[in-house]
Write a protein that holds these residues in place. Structure first.
Motif, PDB file in Angstrom:
ATOM      1  N   UNK A  40       0.834  -1.203   0.000  1.00 13.54           N
ATOM      2  CA  UNK A  40       0.000   0.000   0.000  1.00 13.54           C
ATOM      3  C   UNK A  40       0.859   1.239   0.000  1.00 13.54           C
ATOM      4  N   UNK A  41       0.288   2.330   0.493  1.00 10.79           N
ATOM      5  CA  UNK A  41       0.984   3.611   0.458  1.00 10.79           C
ATOM      6  C   UNK A  41       0.697   4.394   1.724  1.00 10.79           C
ATOM      7  N   UNK A  42       1.631   5.272   2.061  1.00 14.44           N
ATOM      8  CA  UNK A  42       1.327   6.303   3.049  1.00 14.44           C
ATOM      9  C   UNK A  42       1.041   7.586   2.282  1.00 14.44           C
ATOM     10  N   UNK A  43      -0.086   8.220   2.618  1.00 17.84           N
ATOM     11  CA  UNK A  43      -0.435   9.495   1.985  1.00 17.84           C
ATOM     12  C   UNK A  43       0.244  10.618   2.760  1.00 17.84           C
ATOM     13  N   UNK A  44       0.950  11.486   2.041  1.00 19.59           N
ATOM     14  CA  UNK A  44       1.682  12.581   2.682  1.00 19.59           C
ATOM     15  C   UNK A  44       1.297  13.890   1.997  1.00 19.59           C
ATOM     16  N   UNK A  45       0.828  14.836   2.787  1.00 21.72           N
ATOM     17  CA  UNK A  45       0.286  16.059   2.197  1.00 21.72           C
ATOM     18  C   UNK A  45       1.413  17.014   1.786  1.00 21.72           C
ATOM     19  N   UNK A  46       1.179  17.735   0.715  1.00 21.28           N
ATOM     20  CA  UNK A  46       2.054  18.812   0.248  1.00 21.28           C
ATOM     21  C   UNK A  46       1.197  20.004  -0.112  1.00 21.28           C
ATOM     22  N   UNK A  47       1.863  21.154  -0.194  1.00 10.10           N
ATOM     23  CA  UNK A  47       1.153  22.399  -0.493  1.00 10.10           C
ATOM     24  C   UNK A  47       1.810  23.037  -1.718  1.00 10.10           C
ATOM     25  N   UNK A  48       1.018  23.190  -2.765  1.00  8.14           N
ATOM     26  CA  UNK A  48       1.532  23.839  -3.973  1.00  8.14           C
ATOM     27  C   UNK A  48       1.320  25.344  -3.809  1.00  8.14           C
ATOM     28  N   UNK A  49       2.328  26.002  -3.250  1.00 11.40           N
ATOM     29  CA  UNK A  49       2.218  27.423  -2.941  1.00 11.40           C
ATOM     30  C   UNK A  49       2.431  28.222  -4.228  1.00 11.40           C
ATOM     31  N   UNK A  50       1.578  29.223  -4.459  1.00 12.05           N
ATOM     32  CA  UNK A  50       1.661  29.931  -5.743  1.00 12.05           C
ATOM     33  C   UNK A  50       3.017  30.589  -5.986  1.00 12.05           C
ATOM     34  N   UNK A  51       3.724  30.973  -4.931  1.00 13.41           N
ATOM     35  CA  UNK A  51       5.015  31.637  -5.117  1.00 13.41           C
ATOM     36  C   UNK A  51       6.176  30.732  -4.713  1.00 13.41           C
ATOM     37  N   UNK A  52       6.005  30.035  -3.590  1.00 15.25           N
ATOM     38  CA  UNK A  52       7.135  29.260  -3.051  1.00 15.25           C
ATOM     39  C   UNK A  52       7.258  27.875  -3.663  1.00 15.25           C
ATOM     40  N   UNK A  53       6.325  27.487  -4.481  1.00 13.21           N
ATOM     41  CA  UNK A  53       6.386  26.138  -5.051  1.00 13.21           C
ATOM     42  C   UNK A  53       5.931  25.117  -4.019  1.00 13.21           C
ATOM     43  N   UNK A  54       6.400  23.872  -4.138  1.00 14.18           N
ATOM     44  CA  UNK A  54       5.929  22.810  -3.236  1.00 14.18           C
ATOM     45  C   UNK A  54       6.500  23.004  -1.832  1.00 14.18           C
ATOM     46  N   UNK A  55       5.599  23.086  -0.865  1.00 11.77           N
ATOM     47  CA  UNK A  55       6.001  23.270   0.538  1.00 11.77           C
ATOM     48  C   UNK A  55       5.777  21.942   1.268  1.00 11.77           C
ATOM     49  N   UNK A  56       6.766  21.549   2.071  1.00 13.25           N
ATOM     50  CA  UNK A  56       6.674  20.252   2.762  1.00 13.25           C
ATOM     51  C   UNK A  56       5.841  20.387   4.038  1.00 13.25           C
ATOM     52  N   UNK A  57       5.233  19.281   4.467  1.00 11.77           N
ATOM     53  CA  UNK A  57       4.373  19.346   5.657  1.00 11.77           C
ATOM     54  C   UNK A  57       5.132  19.776   6.910  1.00 11.77           C
ATOM     55  N   UNK A  91     -10.315  -1.840  -9.614  1.00  8.30           N
ATOM     56  CA  UNK A  91      -9.202  -2.372 -10.418  1.00  8.30           C
ATOM     57  C   UNK A  91      -8.608  -3.560  -9.684  1.00  8.30           C
ATOM     58  N   UNK A  92      -8.812  -4.776 -10.188  1.00 10.57           N
ATOM     59  CA  UNK A  92      -8.367  -5.963  -9.449  1.00 10.57           C
ATOM     60  C   UNK A  92      -6.903  -5.904  -9.005  1.00 10.57           C
ATOM     61  N   UNK A  93      -6.038  -5.333  -9.861  1.00 10.40           N
ATOM     62  CA  UNK A  93      -4.613  -5.332  -9.514  1.00 10.40           C
ATOM     63  C   UNK A  93      -4.281  -4.289  -8.439  1.00 10.40           C
ATOM     64  N   UNK A  94      -5.244  -3.422  -8.115  1.00 10.49           N
ATOM     65  CA  UNK A  94      -4.969  -2.403  -7.087  1.00 10.49           C
ATOM     66  C   UNK A  94      -5.914  -2.518  -5.894  1.00 10.49           C
ATOM     67  N   UNK A  95      -6.883  -3.421  -6.017  1.00 16.39           N
ATOM     68  CA  UNK A  95      -7.976  -3.450  -5.031  1.00 16.39           C
ATOM     69  C   UNK A  95      -7.518  -3.810  -3.624  1.00 16.39           C
ATOM     70  N   UNK A  96      -6.296  -4.377  -3.495  1.00 17.50           N
ATOM     71  CA  UNK A  96      -5.838  -4.777  -2.160  1.00 17.50           C
ATOM     72  C   UNK A  96      -4.891  -3.770  -1.527  1.00 17.50           C
ATOM     73  N   UNK A  97      -4.598  -2.687  -2.241  1.00 16.01           N
ATOM     74  CA  UNK A  97      -3.663  -1.702  -1.694  1.00 16.01           C
ATOM     75  C   UNK A  97      -4.306  -0.907  -0.570  1.00 16.01           C
ATOM     76  N   UNK A  98      -3.567  -0.716   0.504  1.00 11.92           N
ATOM     77  CA  UNK A  98      -4.076   0.078   1.632  1.00 11.92           C
ATOM     78  C   UNK A  98      -3.511   1.496   1.557  1.00 11.92           C
ATOM     79  N   UNK A  99      -4.152   2.412   2.234  1.00  9.49           N
ATOM     80  CA  UNK A  99      -3.596   3.764   2.368  1.00  9.49           C
ATOM     81  C   UNK A  99      -3.524   4.124   3.851  1.00  9.49           C
ATOM     82  N   UNK A 100      -2.333   4.557   4.260  1.00 13.35           N
ATOM     83  CA  UNK A 100      -2.136   5.038   5.629  1.00 13.35           C
ATOM     84  C   UNK A 100      -2.228   6.559   5.626  1.00 13.35           C
ATOM     85  N   UNK A 101      -2.998   7.089   6.561  1.00 10.24           N
ATOM     86  CA  UNK A 101      -3.211   8.539   6.658  1.00 10.24           C
ATOM     87  C   UNK A 101      -2.735   9.010   8.035  1.00 10.24           C
TER      88      UNK A 101
END
Ligand code: C2E
Ligand code: MG
Ligand code: MG
Length: 264
Positions: A40-57, A91-101
């Motif tokens: 699966x995946x861990x979901x990690x938030x980012x911020x697309x700032x209009x001036x500063x570009x991608x800002x990390x959490x 999607x059978x090939x993705x149906x078992x993937x988990x997401x960590x939040x």
């Protein structure tokens, strides 16, 4: 002092706007089993700032917690993850993937947190068993009985729980026994020095043994080299997350990764 305060006030206003203007987005970092397959995946938030570009959490989560913006922000993250799970279900090939939040303490302690999660699962149709909430030990400093009650309500619906950054906080081992957890995450700080610092290696080994004794899964985060992965495997840890496999990436790149490595 004044300029620091001013910068924070400005950042808060910008973040509030950013939320309304849909400037936040998620990256997904693969979680990989010992056989190389994806769990699966861990979901990690980012911020697309209009001036500063991608800002990390790291630059805005603490502020979001202090100002209460974590409530709408956290809700958006959960919603986005649930919508993603529902899409993968077809999607059978993705149906078992988990997401960590990741769920912050303030968010978890808000009175309607359980209802919110249940409503999101209901509305999106996401399988609760594929949603994993990552809590940190900071959540346990107050109201542990309330925390356990909330976790139990969600757990009854199938939602899983992971204790993030394990070993860096102040959790009491007697709480650990009482919490309805599914997983411990070995903190990146221990993993990064595991080959060079015998103390960190011993701590990682202890976390694995503790997880096994308590019947919990264990995941190592921040795995950057094969040597680290191999030592963790010898210690009994068989699920990994880290740059060795992939950094956090866009949903498109994550899905491409999934197609290449296959599901565990
Ligand atoms: P975390 O939950 O412990 O996430 C793991 C962090 O380690 C991520 O940083 C990830 O990019 C980084 N990482 C993963 N593998 C490696 C590696 O091999 N080497 C190195 N050096 N780093 C690695 P990121 O994405 O900057 O997130 C930082 C923290 O921000 C997270 O730590 C989490 O506490 C918080 N965060 C991120 N997204 C959210 C969110 O949606 N809600 C809340 N409440 N917090 C979030
Ligand atoms: Mg996490
Ligand atoms: Mg962590």
């Amino acid at each position: 002092m004044q300029s620091v305060v001013g910068a924070r006030v400005a950042l808060e206003a910008e973040l509030r706007q950013g939320l309304m203007r849909s400037e936040l987005f998620l990256h997904y970092q693969p979680q990989v089993a010992g056989d190389g397959g994806l769990t699966g995946a861990e979901a990690l938030v980012r911020w697309r700032h209009p001036v500063r570009g991608t800002v990390s959490p790291a630059e805005f989560i603490a502020l979001a917690e202090e100002t209460g913006l974590i409530l709408p922000l956290g809700h958006w993250v959960l919603q986005t993850a649930c919508v993603q799970l529902a899409q993968w279900a077809d999607r059978p090939e993705r149906a078992h993937l988990s997401i960590a939040v990741n769920v912050s303490a303030r968010q978890f302690h808000s009175p309607d947190f359980v209802d919110q999660v249940l409503a999101l699962l209901d509305h999106t149709g996401a399988n609760p068993k594929l949603l994993k909430l990552e809590l940190t030990e900071s959540l346990l400093v107050s109201n542990v009985d309330d925390v356990i009650a909330k976790m139990s309500l969600l757990k009854a619906k199938g939602v899983g729980f992971s204790l993030d950054d394990f070993g860096t906080g102040y959790s009491s081992l007697s709480y650990l026994k009482r919490l309805p957890l599914d997983q411990l995450k070995i903190d990146r700080g221990f993993v990064s020095n595991i080959l060079t610092d015998p103390n960190d290696a011993a701590i990682a080994k202890m976390v694995v043994a503790l997880a096994q004794t308590l019947g919990l899964e264990v995941v190592a985060e921040g795995v950057e080299s094969e040597a680290q992965r191999d030592l963790l495997a010898r210690q009994g840890c068989h699920v990994y997350q880290g740059y060795l496999f992939s950094p956090p990436v866009t949903i498109e790149a994550f899905e491409a990764f999934a197609d290449v490595v296959g599901v565990a």
